[in-house]
Design a protein around this motif. Structure first.
Motif, PDB file in Angstrom:
ATOM      1  N   SER A  29      -5.254   6.851  14.977  1.00 56.50           N
ATOM      2  CA  SER A  29      -6.371   6.028  14.532  1.00 56.50           C
ATOM      3  C   SER A  29      -6.188   5.487  13.116  1.00 56.50           C
ATOM      4  O   SER A  29      -7.033   4.747  12.637  1.00 56.50           O
ATOM      5  CB  SER A  29      -7.667   6.835  14.615  1.00 56.50           C
ATOM      6  OG  SER A  29      -7.629   7.907  13.695  1.00 56.50           O
ATOM      7  N   LEU A  30      -5.121   5.851  12.435  1.00 60.79           N
ATOM      8  CA  LEU A  30      -4.896   5.358  11.082  1.00 60.79           C
ATOM      9  C   LEU A  30      -4.555   3.870  11.103  1.00 60.79           C
ATOM     10  O   LEU A  30      -3.817   3.400  11.958  1.00 60.79           O
ATOM     11  CB  LEU A  30      -3.761   6.119  10.409  1.00 60.79           C
ATOM     12  CG  LEU A  30      -3.992   7.589  10.097  1.00 60.79           C
ATOM     13  CD1 LEU A  30      -2.744   8.198   9.479  1.00 60.79           C
ATOM     14  CD2 LEU A  30      -5.170   7.778   9.171  1.00 60.79           C
ATOM     15  N   THR A  31      -5.081   3.148  10.122  1.00 65.05           N
ATOM     16  CA  THR A  31      -4.748   1.745   9.948  1.00 65.05           C
ATOM     17  C   THR A  31      -3.312   1.648   9.441  1.00 65.05           C
ATOM     18  O   THR A  31      -2.896   2.429   8.596  1.00 65.05           O
ATOM     19  CB  THR A  31      -5.702   1.094   8.933  1.00 65.05           C
ATOM     20  OG1 THR A  31      -7.037   1.297   9.379  1.00 65.05           O
ATOM     21  CG2 THR A  31      -5.426  -0.379   8.787  1.00 65.05           C
ATOM     22  N   THR A  32      -2.571   0.681   9.939  1.00 69.39           N
ATOM     23  CA  THR A  32      -1.189   0.492   9.521  1.00 69.39           C
ATOM     24  C   THR A  32      -1.098  -0.667   8.545  1.00 69.39           C
ATOM     25  O   THR A  32      -1.608  -1.746   8.814  1.00 69.39           O
ATOM     26  CB  THR A  32      -0.293   0.223  10.739  1.00 69.39           C
ATOM     27  OG1 THR A  32      -0.417   1.308  11.653  1.00 69.39           O
ATOM     28  CG2 THR A  32       1.163   0.083  10.327  1.00 69.39           C
ATOM     29  N   LEU A  33      -0.459  -0.408   7.419  1.00 71.42           N
ATOM     30  CA  LEU A  33      -0.213  -1.438   6.415  1.00 71.42           C
ATOM     31  C   LEU A  33       1.234  -1.897   6.507  1.00 71.42           C
ATOM     32  O   LEU A  33       2.126  -1.098   6.783  1.00 71.42           O
ATOM     33  CB  LEU A  33      -0.440  -0.885   5.003  1.00 71.42           C
ATOM     34  CG  LEU A  33      -1.836  -0.443   4.602  1.00 71.42           C
ATOM     35  CD1 LEU A  33      -1.815   0.092   3.183  1.00 71.42           C
ATOM     36  CD2 LEU A  33      -2.809  -1.585   4.712  1.00 71.42           C
ATOM     37  N   THR A  34       1.447  -3.178   6.237  1.00 71.19           N
ATOM     38  CA  THR A  34       2.823  -3.640   6.095  1.00 71.19           C
ATOM     39  C   THR A  34       3.353  -3.136   4.758  1.00 71.19           C
ATOM     40  O   THR A  34       2.593  -2.690   3.898  1.00 71.19           O
ATOM     41  CB  THR A  34       2.892  -5.175   6.139  1.00 71.19           C
ATOM     42  OG1 THR A  34       2.195  -5.697   5.010  1.00 71.19           O
ATOM     43  CG2 THR A  34       2.313  -5.725   7.437  1.00 71.19           C
ATOM     44  N   TYR A  35       4.637  -3.220   4.580  1.00 72.41           N
ATOM     45  CA  TYR A  35       5.236  -2.775   3.319  1.00 72.41           C
ATOM     46  C   TYR A  35       4.725  -3.618   2.153  1.00 72.41           C
ATOM     47  O   TYR A  35       4.450  -3.091   1.071  1.00 72.41           O
ATOM     48  CB  TYR A  35       6.765  -2.831   3.421  1.00 72.41           C
ATOM     49  CG  TYR A  35       7.476  -2.294   2.213  1.00 72.41           C
ATOM     50  CD1 TYR A  35       7.299  -0.971   1.823  1.00 72.41           C
ATOM     51  CD2 TYR A  35       8.316  -3.099   1.473  1.00 72.41           C
ATOM     52  CE1 TYR A  35       7.954  -0.471   0.705  1.00 72.41           C
ATOM     53  CE2 TYR A  35       8.979  -2.613   0.359  1.00 72.41           C
ATOM     54  CZ  TYR A  35       8.791  -1.289  -0.021  1.00 72.41           C
ATOM     55  OH  TYR A  35       9.438  -0.794  -1.125  1.00 72.41           O
ATOM     56  N   SER A  36       4.532  -4.900   2.380  1.00 68.91           N
ATOM     57  CA  SER A  36       4.009  -5.777   1.327  1.00 68.91           C
ATOM     58  C   SER A  36       2.574  -5.396   0.953  1.00 68.91           C
ATOM     59  O   SER A  36       2.218  -5.368  -0.229  1.00 68.91           O
ATOM     60  CB  SER A  36       4.036  -7.239   1.781  1.00 68.91           C
ATOM     61  OG  SER A  36       5.347  -7.628   2.061  1.00 68.91           O
ATOM     62  N   GLN A  37       1.747  -5.092   1.963  1.00 65.17           N
ATOM     63  CA  GLN A  37       0.380  -4.654   1.685  1.00 65.17           C
ATOM     64  C   GLN A  37       0.376  -3.328   0.927  1.00 65.17           C
ATOM     65  O   GLN A  37      -0.436  -3.119   0.023  1.00 65.17           O
ATOM     66  CB  GLN A  37      -0.408  -4.523   2.985  1.00 65.17           C
ATOM     67  CG  GLN A  37      -0.680  -5.828   3.666  1.00 65.17           C
ATOM     68  CD  GLN A  37      -1.235  -5.623   5.069  1.00 65.17           C
ATOM     69  OE1 GLN A  37      -0.927  -4.644   5.745  1.00 65.17           O
ATOM     70  NE2 GLN A  37      -2.054  -6.582   5.512  1.00 65.17           N
ATOM     71  N   PHE A  38       1.284  -2.436   1.314  1.00 66.80           N
ATOM     72  CA  PHE A  38       1.404  -1.153   0.621  1.00 66.80           C
ATOM     73  C   PHE A  38       1.750  -1.366  -0.853  1.00 66.80           C
ATOM     74  O   PHE A  38       1.155  -0.759  -1.748  1.00 66.80           O
ATOM     75  CB  PHE A  38       2.459  -0.287   1.304  1.00 66.80           C
ATOM     76  CG  PHE A  38       2.863   0.918   0.511  1.00 66.80           C
ATOM     77  CD1 PHE A  38       2.036   2.022   0.430  1.00 66.80           C
ATOM     78  CD2 PHE A  38       4.075   0.942  -0.157  1.00 66.80           C
ATOM     79  CE1 PHE A  38       2.410   3.130  -0.302  1.00 66.80           C
ATOM     80  CE2 PHE A  38       4.465   2.039  -0.892  1.00 66.80           C
ATOM     81  CZ  PHE A  38       3.627   3.138  -0.966  1.00 66.80           C
ATOM     82  N   LEU A  39       2.731  -2.234  -1.124  1.00 65.93           N
ATOM     83  CA  LEU A  39       3.125  -2.511  -2.505  1.00 65.93           C
ATOM     84  C   LEU A  39       1.985  -3.133  -3.295  1.00 65.93           C
ATOM     85  O   LEU A  39       1.806  -2.821  -4.481  1.00 65.93           O
ATOM     86  CB  LEU A  39       4.364  -3.410  -2.538  1.00 65.93           C
ATOM     87  CG  LEU A  39       5.670  -2.764  -2.084  1.00 65.93           C
ATOM     88  CD1 LEU A  39       6.796  -3.794  -2.093  1.00 65.93           C
ATOM     89  CD2 LEU A  39       6.025  -1.569  -2.937  1.00 65.93           C
TER      90      LEU A  39
END
Length: 144
Positions: A29-39
């Motif tokens: 159920s965790l939302t997934t972030l792209t690497y760019s969003q994470f940065l």
């Protein structure tokens, strides 16, 4: 084998599958972030802590706890040194775990095989209720 034993074995298999499904429901159920969003979240100091699941493959999974209390997941590249340095500069709590040591992961990967083995045993018991020796007559050649 009587029908009560078969029903008990089936109920146990269903319960084991249900427990494993519930144990992994939190991570699905965790939302997934792209690497760019994470940065971007790291740059704007929204990340409180990160658990990096190290491994031998290329991409590396990470679970991030944001400062607002939410948890998200992302995938880091195999060489995530730049992101690690940036997290250390922003005083993000970083925990690195070995992904292969998780016993839950091993059980989850083995569960389909255990379920298949259970079904095979049930079918074998139903096919040969008196044992395989009495039911299989085509192995023995008749001697007159």
């Amino acid at each position: 084998m009587n029908s009560k034993a078969v029903a008990i074995i089936c109920a146990v298999l269903v319960c084991v599958a249900g427990v494993l499904w519930m144990a992994t429901a939190g991570q699905r159920s965790l939302t997934t972030l792209t690497y760019s969003q994470f940065l971007e979240k790291e740059r704007t100091e929204q990340i409180a802590s990160v658990i990096v699941m190290g491994g031998n493959s290329g991409a590396i999974q990470a679970i991030c706890r944001l400062k607002d209390g939410n948890a998200v997941r992302t995938v880091l590249p195999s060489d995530y040194r730049d992101a690690l340095v940036a997290m250390q500069n922003k005083l993000v709590n970083v925990e690195i775990r070995d992904s292969s040591s998780g016993s839950l992961r091993l059980v989850m990967k083995a569960t389909p095989f255990f379920l298949l083995l259970g079904v095979w045993i049930l079918l074998a018991i139903r096919k040969f209720p008196n044992g395989p020796g009495q039911s299989i007559s085509w192995f023995a050649s008749p001697r007159h």
